[in-house]
Design a protein around this motif. Structure first.
Motif, PDB file in Angstrom:
ATOM      1  N   HIS A 316       1.002  -0.991  -0.206  1.00 30.10           N
ATOM      2  CA  HIS A 316      -0.468  -0.463  -0.007  1.00 30.10           C
ATOM      3  C   HIS A 316       0.739   1.246   0.233  1.00 30.10           C
ATOM      4  O   HIS A 316       0.841   1.390  -1.012  1.00 30.10           O
ATOM      5  CB  HIS A 316      -0.812   0.004   1.263  1.00 30.10           C
ATOM      6  CG  HIS A 316      -1.854   1.411   1.553  1.00 30.10           C
ATOM      7  ND1 HIS A 316      -2.646   1.792   1.372  1.00 30.10           N
ATOM      8  CD2 HIS A 316      -0.951   1.854   2.501  1.00 30.10           C
ATOM      9  CE1 HIS A 316      -3.142   2.758   1.684  1.00 30.10           C
ATOM     10  NE2 HIS A 316      -1.820   3.146   2.038  1.00 30.10           N
ATOM     11  N   LEU A 317       1.830   1.456   0.983  1.00 28.77           N
ATOM     12  CA  LEU A 317       2.923   2.550   0.256  1.00 28.77           C
ATOM     13  C   LEU A 317       3.410   2.748  -0.348  1.00 28.77           C
ATOM     14  O   LEU A 317       4.124   3.626  -0.253  1.00 28.77           O
ATOM     15  CB  LEU A 317       3.691   2.518   2.616  1.00 28.77           C
ATOM     16  CG  LEU A 317       2.495   2.472   3.979  1.00 28.77           C
ATOM     17  CD1 LEU A 317       3.943   2.509   4.771  1.00 28.77           C
ATOM     18  CD2 LEU A 317       1.525   4.299   4.116  1.00 28.77           C
ATOM     19  N   TRP A 318       4.019   1.454  -0.825  1.00 31.89           N
ATOM     20  CA  TRP A 318       5.024   1.250  -1.611  1.00 31.89           C
ATOM     21  C   TRP A 318       4.384   2.297  -3.236  1.00 31.89           C
ATOM     22  O   TRP A 318       4.600   2.959  -3.676  1.00 31.89           O
ATOM     23  CB  TRP A 318       6.332   0.188  -2.296  1.00 31.89           C
ATOM     24  CG  TRP A 318       6.651   0.166  -3.059  1.00 31.89           C
ATOM     25  CD1 TRP A 318       6.503  -1.235  -4.109  1.00 31.89           C
ATOM     26  CD2 TRP A 318       7.622   0.871  -3.122  1.00 31.89           C
ATOM     27  NE1 TRP A 318       8.212  -0.052  -5.121  1.00 31.89           N
ATOM     28  CE2 TRP A 318       8.626   0.515  -4.402  1.00 31.89           C
ATOM     29  CE3 TRP A 318       8.396   2.158  -2.647  1.00 31.89           C
ATOM     30  CZ2 TRP A 318       9.824   1.091  -4.803  1.00 31.89           C
ATOM     31  CZ3 TRP A 318       9.393   2.779  -3.290  1.00 31.89           C
ATOM     32  CH2 TRP A 318      10.259   2.184  -3.746  1.00 31.89           C
ATOM     33  N   ALA A 319       3.537   1.340  -3.411  1.00 31.45           N
ATOM     34  CA  ALA A 319       2.340   2.061  -4.676  1.00 31.45           C
ATOM     35  C   ALA A 319       2.038   3.920  -4.224  1.00 31.45           C
ATOM     36  O   ALA A 319       2.484   4.467  -5.073  1.00 31.45           O
ATOM     37  CB  ALA A 319       0.805   0.999  -4.365  1.00 31.45           C
ATOM     38  N   LEU A 320       1.667   4.426  -3.090  1.00 31.49           N
ATOM     39  CA  LEU A 320       2.222   5.453  -2.686  1.00 31.49           C
ATOM     40  C   LEU A 320       2.968   6.538  -3.501  1.00 31.49           C
ATOM     41  O   LEU A 320       3.225   7.665  -3.896  1.00 31.49           O
ATOM     42  CB  LEU A 320       1.180   5.467  -1.519  1.00 31.49           C
ATOM     43  CG  LEU A 320       1.240   7.258  -0.753  1.00 31.49           C
ATOM     44  CD1 LEU A 320      -0.080   7.871  -1.401  1.00 31.49           C
ATOM     45  CD2 LEU A 320       0.969   7.129   0.833  1.00 31.49           C
ATOM     46  N   THR A 321       4.089   5.571  -3.060  1.00 29.89           N
ATOM     47  CA  THR A 321       5.127   6.386  -2.774  1.00 29.89           C
ATOM     48  C   THR A 321       5.829   6.339  -4.475  1.00 29.89           C
ATOM     49  O   THR A 321       6.083   7.785  -4.885  1.00 29.89           O
ATOM     50  CB  THR A 321       6.046   5.698  -2.488  1.00 29.89           C
ATOM     51  OG1 THR A 321       6.317   5.166  -0.704  1.00 29.89           O
ATOM     52  CG2 THR A 321       7.665   6.292  -2.633  1.00 29.89           C
ATOM     53  N   GLN A 322       5.418   5.509  -5.456  1.00 28.48           N
ATOM     54  CA  GLN A 322       5.393   5.513  -7.519  1.00 28.48           C
ATOM     55  C   GLN A 322       4.729   7.253  -8.003  1.00 28.48           C
ATOM     56  O   GLN A 322       4.683   7.073  -8.173  1.00 28.48           O
ATOM     57  CB  GLN A 322       5.446   3.989  -7.701  1.00 28.48           C
ATOM     58  CG  GLN A 322       6.559   3.108  -6.986  1.00 28.48           C
ATOM     59  CD  GLN A 322       6.181   1.379  -7.883  1.00 28.48           C
ATOM     60  OE1 GLN A 322       4.359   1.040  -6.785  1.00 28.48           O
ATOM     61  NE2 GLN A 322       6.717   1.138  -8.380  1.00 28.48           N
ATOM     62  N   HIS A 323       3.276   7.072  -6.741  1.00 28.97           N
ATOM     63  CA  HIS A 323       2.328   7.657  -6.947  1.00 28.97           C
ATOM     64  C   HIS A 323       3.108   9.327  -7.223  1.00 28.97           C
ATOM     65  O   HIS A 323       2.717   9.620  -8.591  1.00 28.97           O
ATOM     66  CB  HIS A 323       0.996   7.219  -6.239  1.00 28.97           C
ATOM     67  CG  HIS A 323      -0.032   8.288  -6.960  1.00 28.97           C
ATOM     68  ND1 HIS A 323      -1.248   8.252  -6.510  1.00 28.97           N
ATOM     69  CD2 HIS A 323      -0.164   9.237  -8.392  1.00 28.97           C
ATOM     70  CE1 HIS A 323      -2.113   8.198  -6.884  1.00 28.97           C
ATOM     71  NE2 HIS A 323      -1.137   9.277  -8.540  1.00 28.97           N
TER      72      HIS A 323
END
Length: 355
Positions: A316-323
């Motif tokens: 969840h957090l890694w996807a947010l970072t990539q976003h």
């Protein structure tokens, strides 16, 4: 008297914000104000400063008033009377907290209370007037932003080129994390996001988000500090990257700034927030294994830091970072969306643009 148009506005009127906005949006009026003699100018900047205190920080009149005050103060190298620290301030050079490219940070005391003192330095290729203008620009913005996730501004000593702020006993973000094993990293990130979202709601672009500019208070609350690169977002005057056109720390800015010489924006702040997320979960600066030049090349060519191996960094957090790192600025999330995602335990879903 040039100020009469401003002074005759009725602050108690419901139309005051609109009338103030119309007046201050007139660049010719602001330019004429710059020619006022010293005594009249002091009265005018004091009036603008007190007016700002009563405005809605999310309104356009606040933005215009803040822009006008910043422009007048920096151009004429003066500040409203209430900014000057008139009480006893002691700065302990032996209690150095940080050395920067253009300033040193010391511990100090103001009326017996611990404070941090940022003392600007005059570079070998610069002059005192330029540094004094930079201090005035920073002080005007910092004084008028007030949020639990921003370090409180205490005042200035203009002639000695110092800005004074509240003491943050937790120290810099990285230091705090190293000294407090098991601290809630997501909660720290959430605090940073809330501070940045507040600035954006005030139409202030921070412009230099990185771990070194985030301190922690006595309760473990993350707070943004150092407004030397902050600019005001306006339709008529695009913000610049900083006071001298250079990038402060070239491992955090967005590719449009590093590669194309673009201007800082709310979207570039979001990109930098993604880099801070990496720093929080690794304890290291982004691209710590690369030279500065190689890091810049990586960012401008589309490379991004690898996923850190940390138990708190969920998918969840890694996807947010990539976003946050999307190439096109308009595809990056707004800070209020990031706050919702950081506050949620649900799985983060990438939108149609992809990572």
């Amino acid at each position: 008297m040039l100020g009469w148009r401003l002074y005759k506005l009725d602050r108690s009127s419901t139309r005051f914000p609109q009338e103030l906005n119309e007046l201050l949006h007139d660049e010719k009026w602001v330019e004429q104000v710059l020619d006022l003699p010293g005594g009249e100018l002091v009265v005018l900047v004091d009036y603008l400063d007190s007016t700002l205190d009563g405005l809605d920080r999310t309104g356009t009149s606040f933005r215009e008033c803040l822009h006008a005050l910043q422009k007048v103060c920096s151009s004429r190298m003066i500040l409203p009377s209430v900014y000057e620290v008139l009480t006893t301030l002691s700065s302990n050079a032996g209690r150095t907290l940080a050395y920067g490219r253009l300033s040193n940070i010391y511990g100090g005391s103001l009326d017996g209370t611990d404070v941090a003192v940022k003392r600007l330095r005059i570079p070998t290729t610069g002059d005192r007037a330029t540094v004094k203008q930079a201090l005035c620009r920073e002080a005007v913005v910092w004084k008028h932003v007030d949020h639990p996730n921003i370090v409180p501004f205490k005042g200035v000593t203009l002639e000695s080129l110092q800005l004074v702020s509240e003491w943050m006993p937790g120290g810099e973000l990285g230091e705090y994390i190293r000294n407090n094993q098991g601290v809630d990293l997501v909660n720290l990130l959430l605090g940073i996001a809330k501070g940045l979202d507040y600035l954006h709601s005030c139409d202030v672009i921070y412009g230099d988000l990185r771990g070194a500019n985030i301190l922690v208070d006595a309760t473990g609350n993350a707070r943004i500090v150092d407004f030397g690169h902050a600019t005001i977002a306006r339709d008529t005057i695009p913000p610049v990257s900083n006071t001298n056109g250079q990038v402060s720390t070239p491992r955090y800015p967005a590719p449009e700034i590093l590669g194309d010489g673009g201007r800082c924006s709310k979207e570039s702040d979001v990109f930098s927030f993604g880099m801070v997320m990496v720093e929080v979960f690794t304890g290291k600066i982004p691209f710590s294994n690369l030279s500065t030049a190689a890091a810049i090349t990586s960012i401008t060519t589309g490379d991004r830091p690898k996923r850190p191996t940390h138990p708190s960094l969920t998918d969840h957090l890694w996807a947010l970072t990539q976003h946050c790192w999307r190439e096109k600025p308009q595809d990056r999330p707004h800070m209020n969306e990031l706050i919702k995602r950081l506050s949620s335990n649900d799985h983060y879903t990438i939108s149609r643009h992809g990572p």
